[in-house]
Design a protein around this motif. Structure first.
Motif, PDB file in Angstrom:
ATOM      1  N   ALA A 162       0.833  -1.207   0.000  1.00  0.00           N
ATOM      2  CA  ALA A 162       0.000   0.000   0.000  1.00  0.00           C
ATOM      3  C   ALA A 162       0.868   1.257   0.000  1.00  0.00           C
ATOM      4  CB  ALA A 162      -0.931  -0.005   1.211  1.00  0.00           C
ATOM      5  N   ASP A 163       1.899   1.261   0.810  1.00  0.00           N
ATOM      6  CA  ASP A 163       2.792   2.419   0.863  1.00  0.00           C
ATOM      7  C   ASP A 163       3.533   2.599  -0.462  1.00  0.00           C
ATOM      8  OD1 ASP A 163       2.017   2.845   3.458  1.00  0.00           O
ATOM      9  OD2 ASP A 163       3.842   2.012   4.361  1.00  0.00           O
ATOM     10  N   THR A 164       3.871   1.489  -1.098  1.00  0.00           N
ATOM     11  CA  THR A 164       4.553   1.555  -2.388  1.00  0.00           C
ATOM     12  C   THR A 164       3.623   2.129  -3.446  1.00  0.00           C
ATOM     13  OG1 THR A 164       5.946  -0.341  -1.816  1.00  0.00           O
ATOM     14  CG2 THR A 164       5.736   0.201  -4.155  1.00  0.00           C
ATOM     15  N   PHE A 165       2.377   1.685  -3.451  1.00  0.00           N
ATOM     16  CA  PHE A 165       1.389   2.250  -4.370  1.00  0.00           C
ATOM     17  C   PHE A 165       1.304   3.759  -4.193  1.00  0.00           C
ATOM     18  CE2 PHE A 165      -2.828   3.979  -4.989  1.00  0.00           C
ATOM     19  CZ  PHE A 165      -3.118   3.612  -6.293  1.00  0.00           C
ATOM     20  N   THR A 166       1.169   4.196  -2.956  1.00  0.00           N
ATOM     21  CA  THR A 166       1.042   5.625  -2.681  1.00  0.00           C
ATOM     22  C   THR A 166       2.262   6.388  -3.172  1.00  0.00           C
ATOM     23  OG1 THR A 166      -0.389   5.260  -0.764  1.00  0.00           O
ATOM     24  CG2 THR A 166       0.800   7.350  -0.851  1.00  0.00           C
ATOM     25  N   ALA A 167       3.447   5.848  -2.938  1.00  0.00           N
ATOM     26  CA  ALA A 167       4.670   6.538  -3.352  1.00  0.00           C
ATOM     27  C   ALA A 167       4.742   6.686  -4.870  1.00  0.00           C
ATOM     28  CB  ALA A 167       5.893   5.789  -2.830  1.00  0.00           C
ATOM     29  N   VAL A 168       4.410   5.615  -5.589  1.00  0.00           N
ATOM     30  CA  VAL A 168       4.480   5.648  -7.052  1.00  0.00           C
ATOM     31  C   VAL A 168       3.476   6.643  -7.621  1.00  0.00           C
ATOM     32  CG1 VAL A 168       4.029   4.309  -9.152  1.00  0.00           C
ATOM     33  CG2 VAL A 168       5.384   3.314  -7.295  1.00  0.00           C
ATOM     34  N   VAL A 169       2.238   6.560  -7.153  1.00  0.00           N
ATOM     35  CA  VAL A 169       1.168   7.389  -7.712  1.00  0.00           C
ATOM     36  C   VAL A 169       1.331   8.850  -7.307  1.00  0.00           C
ATOM     37  CG1 VAL A 169      -1.314   7.785  -7.648  1.00  0.00           C
ATOM     38  CG2 VAL A 169      -0.428   5.469  -7.898  1.00  0.00           C
ATOM     39  N   ALA A 170       1.710   9.095  -6.062  1.00  0.00           N
ATOM     40  CA  ALA A 170       1.889  10.475  -5.607  1.00  0.00           C
ATOM     41  C   ALA A 170       3.031  11.151  -6.355  1.00  0.00           C
ATOM     42  CB  ALA A 170       2.152  10.505  -4.102  1.00  0.00           C
ATOM     43  N   ALA A 171       4.072  10.393  -6.683  1.00  0.00           N
ATOM     44  CA  ALA A 171       5.189  10.968  -7.437  1.00  0.00           C
ATOM     45  C   ALA A 171       4.734  11.389  -8.827  1.00  0.00           C
ATOM     46  CB  ALA A 171       6.334   9.963  -7.527  1.00  0.00           C
ATOM     47  N   GLU A 172       3.897  10.559  -9.468  1.00  0.00           N
ATOM     48  CA  GLU A 172       3.404  10.940 -10.790  1.00  0.00           C
ATOM     49  C   GLU A 172       2.515  12.175 -10.703  1.00  0.00           C
ATOM     50  OE1 GLU A 172       1.229   8.972 -14.659  1.00  0.00           O
ATOM     51  OE2 GLU A 172       0.254   8.788 -12.716  1.00  0.00           O
ATOM     52  N   MET A 173       1.663  12.243  -9.689  1.00  0.00           N
ATOM     53  CA  MET A 173       0.781  13.391  -9.571  1.00  0.00           C
ATOM     54  C   MET A 173       1.580  14.668  -9.340  1.00  0.00           C
ATOM     55  SD  MET A 173      -2.571  13.989  -7.156  1.00  0.00           S
ATOM     56  CE  MET A 173      -1.613  14.339  -5.677  1.00  0.00           C
ATOM     57  N   ALA A 174       2.629  14.595  -8.526  1.00  0.00           N
ATOM     58  CA  ALA A 174       3.471  15.762  -8.304  1.00  0.00           C
ATOM     59  C   ALA A 174       4.148  16.197  -9.601  1.00  0.00           C
ATOM     60  CB  ALA A 174       4.519  15.453  -7.240  1.00  0.00           C
ATOM     61  N   GLU A 175       4.564  15.213 -10.397  1.00  0.00           N
ATOM     62  CA  GLU A 175       5.180  15.532 -11.689  1.00  0.00           C
ATOM     63  C   GLU A 175       4.191  16.236 -12.604  1.00  0.00           C
ATOM     64  OE1 GLU A 175       6.725  13.309 -15.741  1.00  0.00           O
ATOM     65  OE2 GLU A 175       6.145  12.105 -13.999  1.00  0.00           O
ATOM     66  N   VAL A 176       2.978  15.699 -12.707  1.00  0.00           N
ATOM     67  CA  VAL A 176       1.965  16.282 -13.587  1.00  0.00           C
ATOM     68  C   VAL A 176       1.583  17.679 -13.099  1.00  0.00           C
ATOM     69  CG1 VAL A 176      -0.395  16.052 -14.449  1.00  0.00           C
ATOM     70  CG2 VAL A 176       1.098  14.044 -14.338  1.00  0.00           C
TER      71      VAL A 176
ATOM     72  N   ALA B  41      -5.399   3.092   0.438  1.00  0.00           N
ATOM     73  CA  ALA B  41      -4.408   3.888  -0.283  1.00  0.00           C
ATOM     74  C   ALA B  41      -4.914   4.283  -1.661  1.00  0.00           C
ATOM     75  CB  ALA B  41      -3.100   3.102  -0.404  1.00  0.00           C
ATOM     76  N   VAL B  42      -5.570   3.359  -2.358  1.00  0.00           N
ATOM     77  CA  VAL B  42      -6.096   3.652  -3.693  1.00  0.00           C
ATOM     78  C   VAL B  42      -7.158   4.744  -3.616  1.00  0.00           C
ATOM     79  CG1 VAL B  42      -7.406   2.715  -5.631  1.00  0.00           C
ATOM     80  CG2 VAL B  42      -5.547   1.383  -4.629  1.00  0.00           C
ATOM     81  N   ARG B  43      -8.060   4.623  -2.675  1.00  0.00           N
ATOM     82  CA  ARG B  43      -9.105   5.652  -2.552  1.00  0.00           C
ATOM     83  C   ARG B  43      -8.491   7.010  -2.231  1.00  0.00           C
ATOM     84  NH1 ARG B  43     -11.807   1.363   0.214  1.00  0.00           N
ATOM     85  NH2 ARG B  43     -11.181   2.269   2.225  1.00  0.00           N
ATOM     86  N   GLY B  44      -7.466   7.012  -1.382  1.00  0.00           N
ATOM     87  CA  GLY B  44      -6.818   8.271  -1.025  1.00  0.00           C
ATOM     88  C   GLY B  44      -6.184   8.954  -2.229  1.00  0.00           C
ATOM     89  N   GLN B  45      -5.522   8.175  -3.078  1.00  0.00           N
ATOM     90  CA  GLN B  45      -4.888   8.757  -4.259  1.00  0.00           C
ATOM     91  C   GLN B  45      -5.913   9.156  -5.322  1.00  0.00           C
ATOM     92  OE1 GLN B  45      -1.637   9.725  -4.518  1.00  0.00           O
ATOM     93  NE2 GLN B  45      -1.810   9.233  -2.339  1.00  0.00           N
ATOM     94  N   MET B  46      -7.005   8.420  -5.408  1.00  0.00           N
ATOM     95  CA  MET B  46      -8.073   8.830  -6.326  1.00  0.00           C
ATOM     96  C   MET B  46      -8.655  10.171  -5.883  1.00  0.00           C
ATOM     97  SD  MET B  46      -9.944   5.153  -7.048  1.00  0.00           S
ATOM     98  CE  MET B  46     -11.089   5.774  -8.275  1.00  0.00           C
ATOM     99  N   ASP B  47      -8.826  10.351  -4.577  1.00  0.00           N
ATOM    100  CA  ASP B  47      -9.314  11.628  -4.064  1.00  0.00           C
ATOM    101  C   ASP B  47      -8.312  12.751  -4.358  1.00  0.00           C
ATOM    102  OD1 ASP B  47     -11.681  10.591  -3.079  1.00  0.00           O
ATOM    103  OD2 ASP B  47     -10.961  10.401  -1.012  1.00  0.00           O
ATOM    104  N   ALA B  48      -7.014  12.447  -4.232  1.00  0.00           N
ATOM    105  CA  ALA B  48      -5.991  13.461  -4.488  1.00  0.00           C
ATOM    106  C   ALA B  48      -6.018  13.907  -5.948  1.00  0.00           C
ATOM    107  CB  ALA B  48      -4.613  12.928  -4.118  1.00  0.00           C
ATOM    108  N   TRP B  49      -6.167  12.950  -6.867  1.00  0.00           N
ATOM    109  CA  TRP B  49      -6.259  13.285  -8.279  1.00  0.00           C
ATOM    110  C   TRP B  49      -7.538  14.075  -8.562  1.00  0.00           C
ATOM    111  CZ3 TRP B  49      -3.212  13.623 -12.300  1.00  0.00           C
ATOM    112  CH2 TRP B  49      -2.004  12.930 -12.291  1.00  0.00           C
TER     113      TRP B  49
END
Length: 220
Positions: free
Chosen positions: A65-79, A128-136
């Motif tokens: 879960a933490d790995t998912f968050t790290a990967v997805v959050a890094a892409e969102m920060a890049e975008v 973690a997935v729901r949290g990153q979907m909310d962030a996007w």
């Protein structure tokens, strides 16, 4: 028969070792997906024993879960960094769409797909997935609401438009993993739908104007 002797891992502080294991899991996920993040694969990547990984990460569901968050959050920060220089909400939205549907992001798309699949049976990953979907959703909503406030967009429900956009990006990006249609065609499906939803003329989201060059820092 003699057995190969594993070299002893160099001694590191607990903080260094934990960070090394997180980085190893991150690399494994981008190369093979979340399915590949196991005690053995992370240990092999870092060059330590599985027992040592288990010592620092006793719950593999949490590590995934933490790995998912790290990967997805890094892409969102890049975008977010890519679209930030554009002054027009229309250009920011066009840049966001084209950045997300361009080639070269299959590794992160695969992590998303694994997150939705594995998250059915893993509460930490589902959270973690729901949290990153909310962030996007929050990122896209900010762009849509900015366009509505300036009068560039005419959407009556920005929340739904943002959700609509993310749903299309997710679905079409997944199709791209098996090379279904070409990226340009997938991008047009999204821009055509968004132009209609936002009251924009046809072609308004075809491509963003060139982003302004960053302002050079003043000389010391």
């Amino acid at each position: 028969m003699s057995r190969a002797v594993r070299p002893r891992a160099a001694r590191k502080s607990p903080e260094e070792r934990a960070a090394e294991i997180r980085a190893g899991a991150h690399d494994v996920a981008l190369e093979g997906g979340l399915w590949a993040v196991t005690l053995r694969s992370v240990a092999a990547r870092v060059g330590v024993t599985p027992a040592l990984v288990a010592h620092y990460q006793p719950n593999m569901e949490v590590l995934v879960a933490d790995t998912f968050t790290a990967v997805v959050a890094a892409e969102m920060a890049e975008v977010a960094g890519i679209i930030e220089p554009y002054s027009s909400p229309t250009d920011r939205l066009a840049a966001l769409i084209h950045t997300l549907v361009e080639t070269g992001r299959d590794d992160v798309t695969a992590v998303w797909l694994d997150g939705w699949s594995l998250g059915r049976r893993s509460a930490p990953l589902a959270t973690a997935v729901r949290g990153q979907m909310d962030a996007w959703q929050h990122l896209v909503l900010g762009v849509v609401e900015a366009g509505c406030s300036t009068g560039e967009f005419t959407a009556s429900d920005p929340q739904t438009v943002a959700w609509h956009l993310l749903g299309m990006v997710d679905g079409l990006s997944a199709q791209g993993l098996v090379s279904y249609r070409d990226p340009a065609a997938r991008g047009r499906l999204i821009t055509d739908a968004l132009e209609h939803a936002l009251g924009l003329p046809a072609g308004a989201l075809a491509s963003p104007e060139s982003a302004p060059a960053p302002t050079p820092a003043p000389a010391p």
